[in-house]
Design an enzyme around this catalytic site. Sequence first.
Site, mmCIF file in Angstrom:
data_model
loop_
_atom_site.group_PDB
_atom_site.id
_atom_site.type_symbol
_atom_site.label_atom_id
_atom_site.label_comp_id
_atom_site.label_asym_id
_atom_site.label_seq_id
_atom_site.Cartn_x
_atom_site.Cartn_y
_atom_site.Cartn_z
ATOM 1 N N ASP A 1 0.833 -1.211 0.000
ATOM 2 C CA ASP A 1 0.000 0.000 0.000
ATOM 3 C C ASP A 1 0.868 1.263 0.000
ATOM 4 O O ASP A 1 1.973 1.266 0.533
ATOM 5 C CB ASP A 1 -0.906 -0.032 1.243
ATOM 6 C CG ASP A 1 -2.052 0.960 1.146
ATOM 7 O OD1 ASP A 1 -2.390 1.391 0.019
ATOM 8 O OD2 ASP A 1 -2.612 1.300 2.198
ATOM 9 N N GLY A 2 0.317 2.325 -0.581
ATOM 10 C CA GLY A 2 0.975 3.638 -0.530
ATOM 11 C C GLY A 2 1.493 4.160 -1.862
ATOM 12 O O GLY A 2 2.159 5.196 -1.899
ATOM 13 N N HIS B 1 2.216 3.444 -9.105
ATOM 14 C CA HIS B 1 2.019 2.011 -9.350
ATOM 15 C C HIS B 1 3.215 1.437 -10.113
ATOM 16 O O HIS B 1 3.649 0.321 -9.852
ATOM 17 C CB HIS B 1 0.719 1.766 -10.106
ATOM 18 C CG HIS B 1 -0.511 2.187 -9.343
ATOM 19 N ND1 HIS B 1 -0.696 1.855 -8.019
ATOM 20 C CD2 HIS B 1 -1.601 2.917 -9.700
ATOM 21 C CE1 HIS B 1 -1.860 2.364 -7.607
ATOM 22 N NE2 HIS B 1 -2.416 3.012 -8.612
ATOM 23 N N ARG C 1 -12.445 1.930 -7.832
ATOM 24 C CA ARG C 1 -11.647 3.141 -8.108
ATOM 25 C C ARG C 1 -12.079 3.742 -9.445
ATOM 26 O O ARG C 1 -12.703 3.068 -10.266
ATOM 27 C CB ARG C 1 -10.163 2.775 -8.130
ATOM 28 C CG ARG C 1 -9.689 2.402 -6.742
ATOM 29 C CD ARG C 1 -8.197 2.400 -6.632
ATOM 30 N NE ARG C 1 -7.823 2.077 -5.260
ATOM 31 C CZ ARG C 1 -6.594 2.113 -4.789
ATOM 32 N NH1 ARG C 1 -5.588 2.462 -5.588
ATOM 33 N NH2 ARG C 1 -6.340 1.814 -3.540
ATOM 34 N N LEU D 1 10.957 -20.373 -5.030
ATOM 35 C CA LEU D 1 10.048 -19.486 -4.297
ATOM 36 C C LEU D 1 8.647 -19.670 -4.858
ATOM 37 O O LEU D 1 8.458 -19.682 -6.074
ATOM 38 C CB LEU D 1 10.465 -18.018 -4.479
ATOM 39 C CG LEU D 1 9.470 -16.982 -3.927
ATOM 40 C CD1 LEU D 1 9.488 -16.964 -2.400
ATOM 41 C CD2 LEU D 1 9.772 -15.578 -4.455
HETATM 42 C C1 IPE Z 1 -5.390 -2.737 -0.034
HETATM 43 O O1 IPE Z 1 -5.073 -1.398 -0.233
HETATM 44 C C2 IPE Z 1 -5.348 -3.471 -1.330
HETATM 45 C C3 IPE Z 1 -4.039 -3.584 -1.947
HETATM 46 C C4 IPE Z 1 -2.910 -3.181 -1.458
HETATM 47 C C5 IPE Z 1 -4.031 -4.248 -3.218
HETATM 48 P P1 IPE Z 1 -6.201 -0.276 -0.389
HETATM 49 O O2 IPE Z 1 -5.466 1.007 -0.534
HETATM 50 O O3 IPE Z 1 -7.130 -0.641 -1.480
HETATM 51 O O4 IPE Z 1 -6.966 -0.387 0.989
HETATM 52 P P2 IPE Z 1 -7.834 0.682 1.784
HETATM 53 O O5 IPE Z 1 -8.863 1.204 0.822
HETATM 54 O O6 IPE Z 1 -6.897 1.767 2.215
HETATM 55 O O7 IPE Z 1 -8.400 -0.070 2.938
HETATM 56 C C1 IPE Z 2 -1.588 0.313 -3.382
HETATM 57 O O1 IPE Z 2 -1.434 1.679 -3.422
HETATM 58 C C2 IPE Z 2 -1.907 -0.262 -4.742
HETATM 59 C C3 IPE Z 2 -3.290 -0.721 -4.902
HETATM 60 C C4 IPE Z 2 -4.181 -0.729 -3.969
HETATM 61 C C5 IPE Z 2 -3.674 -1.202 -6.206
HETATM 62 P P1 IPE Z 2 -2.657 2.687 -3.366
HETATM 63 O O2 IPE Z 2 -3.086 2.989 -4.776
HETATM 64 O O3 IPE Z 2 -3.731 2.189 -2.489
HETATM 65 O O4 IPE Z 2 -1.957 3.963 -2.732
HETATM 66 P P2 IPE Z 2 -2.541 4.944 -1.620
HETATM 67 O O5 IPE Z 2 -3.034 4.106 -0.499
HETATM 68 O O6 IPE Z 2 -3.631 5.726 -2.292
HETATM 69 O O7 IPE Z 2 -1.363 5.801 -1.249
HETATM 70 MG MG MG Z 3 -4.128 2.389 -0.507
#
Ligand code: IPE
Ligand code: IPE
Ligand code: MG
Length: 248
Positions: free
Chosen positions: A26-27, A43, A77, A137
């Site tokens: 995430d992030g 991404h 999204r 792996l």
């Molecule tokens: C969780 O992240 C899903 C993935 C990392 C693929 P999200 O960014 O979608 O989760 P929420 O919305 O913050 O809970």
């Molecule tokens: C994780 O990053 C990737 C996916 C969930 C596909 P995010 O797109 O959720 O990034 P943030 O949480 O908005 O920073």
């Molecule tokens: Mg996220």
Amino acid sequence: MREAAAAEKLPADGVAIPAHVAIIMDGNGRWAAARGLPRIAGHRAGAQAVRRTIEAAIRQNVGWLTLYAFSSENWRRPLPEVIDLTGLLRHYVRSEVAELHESGVRMRFIGDRSRFDADLQADLRAAERKTEGNTKLNLIVALSYGSRAEIAAAARRLAEEARAGRLDPASITEDNFGGGLDTIGIPDPDLILRTSGEQRLSNFLLWQGAYAELLFLDVLWPDFGQAHFAEALAEFARRERRFGARPG
Ligand code: IPE
Ligand code: IPE
Ligand code: MG
């Protein structure tokens, strides 16, 4: 692609290594926003972190690595981001499979892949088939994955078996229920790690993670590297797992 050797800290002998590490990557969006870049740039940078993480897992002798790449809720999204993400995924699978195969990685995908285009579904199947004999792996990528949908689907299949008279409801156990999940044949995760500082599971491996150690790191996924992976393993080694059986 490789980081400085100084970042590679291999665990000392006798240190507990998790057999299965699962990561909520995430992030990416925040990483891009902090640089004034579009989310897709985050991404793309996240895909580089995936490469580093796979290398780290191989080097540290972690046998199973599950990466949460796209949740069932991520379909909500904005359409342009969904298109960017599925495009990146298609590109990643096509361009990386040969190298992953060379490295001895077995690839598997969990989640509802029927929601992807037929050509991407074919690429996923081809990657699984090409790499199915590899043992270095086990890489599991969760795509269009949601734990609740997975559990509901398993319950539905058992109910249909019972209705058809082929299954006695009294014979349903934790083991055979777990065998109806996407993760059949995959050991439960020992460590679930999430980047970005959020402290939630977001519908990831809810059944399988019943006794996983949880670790939430403040790093954004595109900045994740070998040193963070080593740090996560070191933290895992410090945890005392009890499984309910042993008082403190
Ligand atoms: C969780 O992240 C899903 C993935 C990392 C693929 P999200 O960014 O979608 O989760 P929420 O919305 O913050 O809970
Ligand atoms: C994780 O990053 C990737 C996916 C969930 C596909 P995010 O797109 O959720 O990034 P943030 O949480 O908005 O920073
Ligand atoms: Mg996220």
